[in-house]
Structure formats: C-alpha cells, structure tokens
Design a protein around this motif. Structure first.
Motif, PDB file in Angstrom:
ATOM      1  N   ILE A   1       7.235  12.155   5.212  1.00 54.54           N
ATOM      2  CA  ILE A   1       7.375  10.547   4.957  1.00 54.54           C
ATOM      3  C   ILE A   1       8.623  10.184   5.433  1.00 54.54           C
ATOM      4  CG2 ILE A   1       7.405   8.694   3.458  1.00 54.54           C
ATOM      5  CD1 ILE A   1       4.814  10.084   2.170  1.00 54.54           C
TER       6      ILE A   1
ATOM      7  N   PHE B   1      -4.870  -0.628   4.539  1.00 53.30           N
ATOM      8  CA  PHE B   1      -3.613  -0.171   5.254  1.00 53.30           C
ATOM      9  C   PHE B   1      -4.158   0.617   6.567  1.00 53.30           C
ATOM     10  CE2 PHE B   1      -0.566   2.821   6.406  1.00 53.30           C
ATOM     11  CZ  PHE B   1       0.556   2.152   6.842  1.00 53.30           C
ATOM     12  N   ASN B   2      -5.196   1.710   6.179  1.00 55.39           N
ATOM     13  CA  ASN B   2      -5.417   2.615   7.029  1.00 55.39           C
ATOM     14  C   ASN B   2      -6.311   2.164   7.919  1.00 55.39           C
ATOM     15  OD1 ASN B   2      -3.851   4.743   6.257  1.00 55.39           O
ATOM     16  ND2 ASN B   2      -5.274   5.654   4.652  1.00 55.39           N
TER      17      ASN B   2
ATOM     18  N   THR C   1      -0.709  11.279   0.526  1.00 54.06           N
ATOM     19  CA  THR C   1      -0.210  10.966  -0.711  1.00 54.06           C
ATOM     20  C   THR C   1      -1.282  10.361  -1.767  1.00 54.06           C
ATOM     21  OG1 THR C   1       1.962  10.406   0.678  1.00 54.06           O
ATOM     22  CG2 THR C   1       1.564   9.515  -1.569  1.00 54.06           C
ATOM     23  N   TYR C   2      -1.975   9.689  -1.487  1.00 54.68           N
ATOM     24  CA  TYR C   2      -2.722   8.950  -2.240  1.00 54.68           C
ATOM     25  C   TYR C   2      -3.937   9.890  -2.837  1.00 54.68           C
ATOM     26  CZ  TYR C   2      -1.282   4.218  -1.967  1.00 54.68           C
ATOM     27  OH  TYR C   2      -0.518   3.007  -1.998  1.00 54.68           O
TER      28      TYR C   2
ATOM     29  N   ASN D   1      -0.172   8.834   4.443  1.00 50.72           N
ATOM     30  CA  ASN D   1      -0.616   7.986   3.504  1.00 50.72           C
ATOM     31  C   ASN D   1      -1.755   8.449   2.760  1.00 50.72           C
ATOM     32  OD1 ASN D   1      -0.772   5.311   2.097  1.00 50.72           O
ATOM     33  ND2 ASN D   1      -1.704   4.372   3.590  1.00 50.72           N
TER      34      ASN D   1
ATOM     35  N   MET E   1      -4.476   0.926   0.044  1.00 51.68           N
ATOM     36  CA  MET E   1      -4.580   1.942   0.966  1.00 51.68           C
ATOM     37  C   MET E   1      -5.529   1.987   2.124  1.00 51.68           C
ATOM     38  SD  MET E   1      -5.876   5.092   1.601  1.00 51.68           S
ATOM     39  CE  MET E   1      -6.791   5.700   0.175  1.00 51.68           C
TER      40      MET E   1
ATOM     41  N   SER F   1       0.630  -1.249   0.261  1.00 49.68           N
ATOM     42  CA  SER F   1       0.209  -0.035   0.095  1.00 49.68           C
ATOM     43  C   SER F   1       0.631   1.376   0.086  1.00 49.68           C
ATOM     44  CB  SER F   1      -0.875  -0.198   1.252  1.00 49.68           C
ATOM     45  OG  SER F   1      -0.653   1.044   2.103  1.00 49.68           O
ATOM     46  N   PHE F   2       2.008   1.183   0.663  1.00 44.05           N
ATOM     47  CA  PHE F   2       2.619   2.566   0.781  1.00 44.05           C
ATOM     48  C   PHE F   2       4.078   2.304   0.176  1.00 44.05           C
ATOM     49  CE2 PHE F   2       3.198   5.922   4.253  1.00 44.05           C
ATOM     50  CZ  PHE F   2       3.306   6.986   3.224  1.00 44.05           C
TER      51      PHE F   2
ATOM     52  N   LEU G   1       1.327   8.350  10.160  1.00 45.99           N
ATOM     53  CA  LEU G   1       1.320   7.520   9.005  1.00 45.99           C
ATOM     54  C   LEU G   1       0.110   7.464   8.503  1.00 45.99           C
ATOM     55  CD1 LEU G   1       3.708   5.634   8.241  1.00 45.99           C
ATOM     56  CD2 LEU G   1       2.724   3.647   9.356  1.00 45.99           C
TER      57      LEU G   1
END
Length: 363
Positions: free
Chosen positions: A325, A274-275, A98-99, A95, A271, A17-18, A91
């Motif tokens: 990051i 992940f979150n 960024t996305y 994340n 993502m 994801s990251f 984080l």
C-alpha cells in the motif's frame, strides 16, 4: 437529489473507505505533537490540486479525462492512462485484501481469505457493471445508512479518552513538510474520479469544498481517537490503531458484544462503493482506448476484477499488504500530480489558441 450532491457523497465515501485504516499510522510516524497541523497541511495541499484539476476540466465541458488525453494524441493517452489503469487495479486488489483481513479479524476468524475476497469482488464488480447511475444512487443509500454508525462509534469512544494524551497540541516544527512520507499522505486523496463525472451541469467547487471539509473533520477524529485513548508512545506501535481503539470500548447494553462490529459493517459498505468506482473508471478508460475492439465496459470490469482477485491471492499477509500500500501510495501521488497539471496546462493552451484564431479571423 442532484447529480452534484451524489458526486460529493462519493468523494466523501472514497476518502473514508481506505484512509482511516492506515492514514492515522502515517500521521503518528510524522509527528508526536500537533497532529492536527499535519492533517490540515495535507488537506490544503489536496484542495489546491482539486482546484487545479477542476479548472482544467472546465476547459473541456462534457468530456472526461480519457477524451481530453485522446485529443492530446493517442500515444500520450496510452502512455499516461494505461499505467493509471494498472495503478487502479492494484488499488482495488490492496483495498479488498486489507478489508479481507479486517473481516477475518472481526467476524470470520477461521474462514480463509479467498472466499471473502471473492464475495467482495463479486459485489463490487456487479455494482460497477450497472453503471455510474447505480453507483451514485447506491452511494447515497449507503451514506445515510452508515454515517449514524460512524458517528455513534466515534462519540461512544469518549468514555475511554484521556485528553492529556493529545498534549502538547502545538508543534513548533514543520519539518514534516520535508519528509517524503508527508507527501505519501496525498496517496489517500481520491479526487481523480472527478475527471470521469461528465454531466450537463458542471461540478461546482463549492460542492466538493463541503465534502472536503467533512473528510478533514473525520480524518482528525480517526487520528485523535486512538491518540486520546492510548497516547503517542503506544499508538506508534499499533497496527490499525483506529480498529484497536474501537475494540477497547466496552458498552454492555449494545446489541453487539463488540463495538468493532459496527465499525466492520460500516467500513465494508464504503469499501464496496470505492471499488465499484475504481472498476468503473478502468472500464471507461479501456473502452475508449481500445474502442476498435468493441468490447463492452462490463467485460472490461470482469477482466480486471479477475486480475485484481488473482493478484490479491498472492499477497501473503497484512505486513506485505501494508508495504505494498505504501509503495502504491507513491504511484498514486504521481497521478495526483500529473493528471491535474497536464489537463490544466493543455486547457490553457487550447483556450489561448482558440482566442488567437478568433482574433485572426476577425482581422
């Protein structure tokens, strides 16, 4: 489908994801030849930490890391876990930021980033409030839905390859092991969630080993695809080289006019999982550390989602996001070391103490 298989899939998804957005950039900066060696060394280092972490956790069956640190003492638990919560919140914010940039560049060029980030936060937080079972089941669904896309865009990019760009394939120097940025790569290792996966059937190292091997193979693909297409001299100048590499592939018969559409859809799914995992971990820590407040885990998830969302709004652009990051990678590396080591040492001490007490009682 077994609980352990679902955890292995979450391990796989979190890493992808990251990592694949910024991971290749760090590899290109560390070396200009033999990139595979850097990826492999980072992977082996990560594997050693995972092994240490799992050995430490096995000393405490049916307990997560919050329970273990509370056994060490409430003060120790607060000192170690509250900064960890802060790190997880940052984080999540980075994340999603960024996305948001990726979605803006691929789909919604004129849309402000705040409504996109709000939607992403809402979906992640909602999934997290439904609990670990929902997250694990969702991860399996997303995994089987998205992996064909990832494989398709990876294989289709071969049409633009110039394999000479990958030579020389062997780097005689291992100076990268002395470079601080090599250890920043560890920040892309997301295995600490394993300490929250309490189950009647303990996790087996073999399950994680298969997931780890799959991640390394895909990391190599994310590094070498832009390298084969553009060459080392060009990739070091690119921001998000894998995204640009996907955008360079022109397949006219494809349903979408740009292959990066596939990439965007795939990465958003990863993502969100992940979150959701990060927010769920935060809620577990806060609920146990502040058990006297009797706050439900869902409320902790909402609180930290709002904090993360507001923090993300203050990040002005992608350059700042990338810088933050890298700073956060340093904190992430710290927790990658401190949590496995302390839990393992504490587990050994408890075991020896138990053995000593048994000997005394038998005398």
């Amino acid at each position: 489908m077994t609980h352990r298989f679902q955890i292995a899939i979450v391990f796989f998804i979190i890493h992808l994801s990251f990592g694949f957005l910024l991971y290749p950039e760090l590899i290109y900066k560390l070396t200009d030849t033999g990139h595979w060696l850097v990826v492999l060394c980072q992977g082996v280092l990560q594997l050693l930490l995972i092994l240490l972490y799992m050995k430490g956790l096995n000393y405490f069956p049916n307990e997560d890391i919050v329970d273990i640190y509370l056994k060490m003492g409430r003060l120790i638990a607060f000192v170690i876990l509250l900064p960890f919560v802060l790190n997880l919140t940052v984080l999540v914010a980075l994340n999603i930021r960024t996305y948001t940039e990726v979605i803006n560049s691929l789909f919604l060029l004129r849309t402000p980033h705040w409504p996109i980030a709000l939607l992403l936060y809402f979906i992640s937080a909602y999934t997290a409030t439904k609990g670990l079972g929902t997250i694990l089941r969702s991860s399996v669904f997303i995994f089987f839905m998205i992996i064909p896309f990832i494989l398709f865009i990876s294989f289709s990019s071969i049409v633009n390859f110039d394999f000479h760009n990958g030579f020389p394939i062997r780097d005689a120097s291992i100076d990268f092991l002395l470079d601080m940025e090599f250890y920043y790569l560890m920040g892309f290792s997301a295995f600490l969630f394993l300490g929250f996966m309490v189950s009647n059937k303990p996790l087996v190292f073999r399950d994680i080993l298969i997931a780890w091997f799959s991640v390394i193979i895909l990391y190599l693909a994310f590094v070498y695809i832009p390298l084969f297409i553009f060459g080392q001299e060009t990739v070091v100048t690119l921001s998000l080289p894998f995204v640009i590499a996907m955008d360079s592939v022109d397949i006219r018969w494809l349903a979408f006019n740009r292959q990066t559409m596939f990439f965007g859809i795939s990465s958003i799914g990863f993502m969100l999982i992940f979150n959701a995992v990060m927010l769920w971990m935060i809620s577990q820590i806060m609920q146990k550390l502040f058990s006297k407040l009797r706050v439900k885990s869902a409320l902790w998830i909402i609180i930290f989602s709002i904090i993360g969302y507001i923090a993300g709004l203050f990040i002005p652009n992608q350059v700042w996001t990338n810088t933050l990051i890298l700073w956060n990678r340093g904190a992430q590396v710290y927790f990658m070391l401190i949590l496995p080591i302390t839990i393992y040492i504490y587990g050994v001490v408890i075991k020896r103490k138990g053995t000593s007490d048994e000997r005394k009682s038998s005398l």
